[in-house]
Motif scaffolding. Structure first.
Motif, PDB file in Angstrom:
ATOM      1  N   GLY A   1       1.857  -4.031   4.732  1.00  0.00           N
ATOM      2  CA  GLY A   1       0.583  -3.443   4.133  1.00  0.00           C
ATOM      3  C   GLY A   1       1.236  -2.305   4.364  1.00  0.00           C
ATOM      4  O   GLY A   1      -0.311  -1.197   3.877  1.00  0.00           O
ATOM      5  N   VAL A   2       2.244  -1.354   4.206  1.00  0.00           N
ATOM      6  CA  VAL A   2       2.370   0.102   4.335  1.00  0.00           C
ATOM      7  C   VAL A   2       2.309   0.145   3.006  1.00  0.00           C
ATOM      8  O   VAL A   2       3.214   0.104   1.984  1.00  0.00           O
ATOM      9  N   PRO A   3       1.800   1.189   2.296  1.00  0.00           N
ATOM     10  CA  PRO A   3       1.428   1.940   0.869  1.00  0.00           C
ATOM     11  C   PRO A   3       2.620   2.677   0.546  1.00  0.00           C
ATOM     12  O   PRO A   3       2.896   2.922   1.846  1.00  0.00           O
ATOM     13  N   TRP A   4       3.215   2.427  -0.442  1.00  0.00           N
ATOM     14  CA  TRP A   4       4.211   2.611  -1.212  1.00  0.00           C
ATOM     15  C   TRP A   4       3.585   3.079  -2.134  1.00  0.00           C
ATOM     16  O   TRP A   4       3.594   2.421  -3.714  1.00  0.00           O
ATOM     17  N   ALA A   5       5.115   4.272  -3.048  1.00  0.00           N
ATOM     18  CA  ALA A   5       4.941   4.599  -4.670  1.00  0.00           C
ATOM     19  C   ALA A   5       6.404   5.107  -5.125  1.00  0.00           C
ATOM     20  O   ALA A   5       6.845   5.359  -4.359  1.00  0.00           O
ATOM     21  N   ILE A   6       6.792   5.314  -6.137  1.00  0.00           N
ATOM     22  CA  ILE A   6       7.731   5.545  -6.347  1.00  0.00           C
ATOM     23  C   ILE A   6       7.576   6.883  -8.020  1.00  0.00           C
ATOM     24  O   ILE A   6       6.353   6.686  -8.222  1.00  0.00           O
ATOM     25  N   ALA A   7       8.030   8.234  -7.094  1.00  0.00           N
ATOM     26  CA  ALA A   7       8.182   9.300  -8.057  1.00  0.00           C
ATOM     27  C   ALA A   7       9.265  10.239  -8.382  1.00  0.00           C
ATOM     28  O   ALA A   7       9.892  10.208  -8.059  1.00  0.00           O
ATOM     29  N   THR A   8       9.588   9.327  -9.467  1.00  0.00           N
ATOM     30  CA  THR A   8      11.026  10.433 -10.986  1.00  0.00           C
ATOM     31  C   THR A   8      10.503  11.637 -11.756  1.00  0.00           C
ATOM     32  O   THR A   8      10.323  10.924 -11.942  1.00  0.00           O
ATOM     33  N   SER A   9      11.828  12.135 -11.560  1.00  0.00           N
ATOM     34  CA  SER A   9      11.703  13.402 -12.584  1.00  0.00           C
ATOM     35  C   SER A   9      12.461  13.086 -13.672  1.00  0.00           C
ATOM     36  O   SER A   9      12.149  13.706 -14.319  1.00  0.00           O
ATOM     37  N   SER A  10      12.869  11.068 -13.844  1.00  0.00           N
ATOM     38  CA  SER A  10      13.151  11.170 -15.136  1.00  0.00           C
ATOM     39  C   SER A  10      12.421  10.682 -15.638  1.00  0.00           C
ATOM     40  O   SER A  10      10.582  10.977 -15.284  1.00  0.00           O
ATOM     41  N   SER A  11      11.869  11.035 -18.422  1.00  0.00           N
ATOM     42  CA  SER A  11      11.353  10.761 -17.544  1.00  0.00           C
ATOM     43  C   SER A  11      11.214   9.043 -17.825  1.00  0.00           C
ATOM     44  O   SER A  11      11.651   7.927 -17.124  1.00  0.00           O
ATOM     45  N   GLU A  12       9.349   8.572 -18.917  1.00  0.00           N
ATOM     46  CA  GLU A  12       8.866   7.354 -18.445  1.00  0.00           C
ATOM     47  C   GLU A  12      10.069   6.241 -19.177  1.00  0.00           C
ATOM     48  O   GLU A  12       9.833   4.983 -18.565  1.00  0.00           O
TER      49      GLU A  12
ATOM     50  N   ALA B   1       1.510  10.867  -6.705  1.00  0.00           N
ATOM     51  CA  ALA B   1       1.876  10.068  -6.171  1.00  0.00           C
ATOM     52  C   ALA B   1       0.963   9.314  -4.767  1.00  0.00           C
ATOM     53  O   ALA B   1       0.586   8.853  -5.186  1.00  0.00           O
ATOM     54  N   ALA B   2       0.543   9.795  -3.953  1.00  0.00           N
ATOM     55  CA  ALA B   2      -0.142  10.254  -3.041  1.00  0.00           C
ATOM     56  C   ALA B   2      -1.467   9.709  -3.144  1.00  0.00           C
ATOM     57  O   ALA B   2      -2.210   9.072  -3.077  1.00  0.00           O
ATOM     58  N   GLU B   3      -1.720  10.608  -4.558  1.00  0.00           N
ATOM     59  CA  GLU B   3      -3.303  10.774  -4.955  1.00  0.00           C
ATOM     60  C   GLU B   3      -3.343   8.513  -5.474  1.00  0.00           C
ATOM     61  O   GLU B   3      -4.793   8.408  -5.354  1.00  0.00           O
ATOM     62  N   ALA B   4      -2.397   8.355  -6.596  1.00  0.00           N
ATOM     63  CA  ALA B   4      -2.953   7.186  -6.677  1.00  0.00           C
ATOM     64  C   ALA B   4      -3.128   6.276  -5.941  1.00  0.00           C
ATOM     65  O   ALA B   4      -3.043   5.112  -5.928  1.00  0.00           O
ATOM     66  N   LEU B   5      -2.498   5.965  -4.306  1.00  0.00           N
ATOM     67  CA  LEU B   5      -2.440   5.842  -3.392  1.00  0.00           C
ATOM     68  C   LEU B   5      -3.643   5.096  -3.191  1.00  0.00           C
ATOM     69  O   LEU B   5      -3.975   5.232  -1.993  1.00  0.00           O
ATOM     70  N   GLY B   6      -4.103   6.346  -3.406  1.00  0.00           N
ATOM     71  CA  GLY B   6      -5.447   7.029  -2.316  1.00  0.00           C
ATOM     72  C   GLY B   6      -5.343   7.813  -0.749  1.00  0.00           C
ATOM     73  O   GLY B   6      -6.308   7.252   0.183  1.00  0.00           O
ATOM     74  N   ARG B   7      -3.856   8.265  -0.476  1.00  0.00           N
ATOM     75  CA  ARG B   7      -3.649   8.456   0.627  1.00  0.00           C
ATOM     76  C   ARG B   7      -3.100  10.218   0.944  1.00  0.00           C
ATOM     77  O   ARG B   7      -3.169  10.478   0.056  1.00  0.00           O
ATOM     78  N   PRO B   8      -3.888  10.141   1.611  1.00  0.00           N
ATOM     79  CA  PRO B   8      -3.636  12.221   1.784  1.00  0.00           C
ATOM     80  C   PRO B   8      -1.581  12.281   2.259  1.00  0.00           C
ATOM     81  O   PRO B   8      -1.454  11.533   2.642  1.00  0.00           O
ATOM     82  N   ILE B   9      -1.302  13.284   1.209  1.00  0.00           N
ATOM     83  CA  ILE B   9      -0.398  13.933   0.935  1.00  0.00           C
ATOM     84  C   ILE B   9       0.629  13.824   2.613  1.00  0.00           C
ATOM     85  O   ILE B   9       1.563  14.333   3.105  1.00  0.00           O
ATOM     86  N   GLY B  10      -0.623  14.637   3.213  1.00  0.00           N
ATOM     87  CA  GLY B  10      -0.359  15.264   4.864  1.00  0.00           C
ATOM     88  C   GLY B  10       0.311  13.607   5.657  1.00  0.00           C
ATOM     89  O   GLY B  10       0.985  14.104   6.211  1.00  0.00           O
ATOM     90  N   GLU B  11      -0.090  12.751   5.314  1.00  0.00           N
ATOM     91  CA  GLU B  11       0.538  11.648   5.922  1.00  0.00           C
ATOM     92  C   GLU B  11       1.060  10.444   4.851  1.00  0.00           C
ATOM     93  O   GLU B  11       1.218   9.572   5.775  1.00  0.00           O
ATOM     94  N   SER B  12       1.851  11.288   4.479  1.00  0.00           N
ATOM     95  CA  SER B  12       3.068  10.412   3.708  1.00  0.00           C
ATOM     96  C   SER B  12       4.144  10.983   4.144  1.00  0.00           C
ATOM     97  O   SER B  12       4.366  12.869   4.293  1.00  0.00           O
ATOM     98  N   PHE B  13       5.245  10.072   3.702  1.00  0.00           N
ATOM     99  CA  PHE B  13       6.222  10.391   3.616  1.00  0.00           C
ATOM    100  C   PHE B  13       6.709  10.766   2.886  1.00  0.00           C
ATOM    101  O   PHE B  13       7.257   9.843   1.843  1.00  0.00           O
TER     102      PHE B  13
END
Lengths: 239, 239
Positions: free
Chosen positions: B119-130, B167-179
């Motif tokens: 249940g740890v929220p995670w996401a991917i954020a890449t400089s690549s194009s779609e 990415a943090a916004e999409a997870l609905g999590r504060p960026i300051g609590e994100s790694f």
């Protein structure tokens, strides 16, 4: 003790304006590190040994025997002497297939020409076998008389000091008056063990901090950058 | 102000055992950096732009636009917008041709599975194009609902913070609590600018010292090493 009233009367045997330069080859004079990395990756995969590419990159420039031993430890897989030999052959073949992609690094040829023209003694010392080195050296013009020391000519390759000691000896120069120029921490460790001064170049892909930590007195981007700052080594070129 | 006599009565909105993890993709979850490097090298050579491979490597992970602008500065060669677009297309094609060589990094799949299971929220954020990200992501199993933020969804790619903020916004999590977990200094600079904590991995080929200097709180070898030390991030997995 006499006061130093006659500074010009120094020993005629000491030419501190002509230290020898002992060059590593791959990543230092040639932009060939990534081709070596990919060739190793391919060889290892064909033998069913998966290894992340960055781990291979960090071993480039060290003796093939040590490379394979470290790899065995990291993957936990046993490797017979025959298998190790076969991997070395596969790597050499894979590298040779990619030689058309390999280029001299910027400034490499100009730097070597300047040294030759200025009477600065220089040599090449590489952990590669004679055969692989020959493939690589075909991309550079090495004047007759320049020593090229390969893995076949010494008992141990880098990070042992043997290659650089042999190179200085071939030039007839004291190792302590020589600079070792290399892109990897193995070159710089070998330089320290040999008692030579180490110069790092970033062109093999290592970071500046690592090369400094490994003992580099200075770190340059590539041969071109070294060429532009050659005075920082106390080398007086007449150009 | 009341003394903290009842430590269990903390705000119910703060779940410090479930910080979000925002992952870079290339070099962090996939062993794909060297294929990107070689694809760029090929694209640039075909346009008559010679560039040492290590210089390309050091720009991987940053926005393609910034990459090409830096390159123009370094090579002194002018590049029209149309040429830049063509180079980006050539790079994407070259990378796609090499996708069969690309593997997930050791531990990447197990790490992502463990996070999902715990249940740890995670996401991917890449400089690549779609399009390029899609090619890469086909090698990983990304469960539905996991946000994947690509270059096309934000105004600026790394080292701007936009991708990680989105990415943090999409997870609905504060960026300051994100790694932020990444292999390049661009990830770590973007993390700092976003106000997230940075975690480095060596699997993209950067050195430990560089990643630490760029702001990494910890540096791990690869996803496997991070998985084995996940407790160091204060993440309590129930495995």
């Amino acid at each position: 003790m006499r006061p130093a009233t006659r500074p010009h009367e120094s020993s005629p045997d000491v030419h501190t304006d002509r230290p020898a330069l002992l060059f590593d080859l791959d990543g230092t004079l040639l932009d060939s590190v990534y081709q070596h990395v990919i060739a190793w990756k391919e060889a290892l995969e064909s033998a069913g040994i998966p290894l992340s590419i960055w781990r291979i990159h960090r071993r480039i420039g060290m003796s093939g025997g040590l490379f394979l031993r470290a790899l065995v430890r990291e993957t936990g897989r046993d490797l017979s002497a025959a298998e190790a030999d076969r991997l070395r052959v596969l790597h050499e073949e894979g590298y040779r297939r990619r030689i058309s992609e390999v280029r001299p690094l910027p400034g490499a040829e100009a730097l070597l020409e300047l040294l030759s023209a200025s009477g600065v003694p220089w040599a090449i010392a590489t952990s590669s076998s004679e055969a692989t080195a020959k493939t690589s050296l075909s991309l550079l013009e090495i004047p007759p008389g320049v020593p090229v020391i390969t893995r076949d000519q010494v008992q141990y390759a880098k990070p042992n000091p043997d290659l650089f000691l042999a190179a200085a000896e071939a030039l007839g120069r004291p190792i302590g008056e020589s600079f070792v120029v290399g892109d990897s921490v193995w070159d710089l460790l070998a330089a320290q063990r040999a008692g030579a001064l180490g110069i790092g170049v970033l062109s093999g892909g290592y970071g500046r901090e690592e090369l400094e930590t490994a003992g580099a007195y200075r770190v340059y981007d590539d041969p071109q950058d070294l060429l532009e700052h050659i005075d920082e080594l106390g080398i007086r070129t007449h150009s």
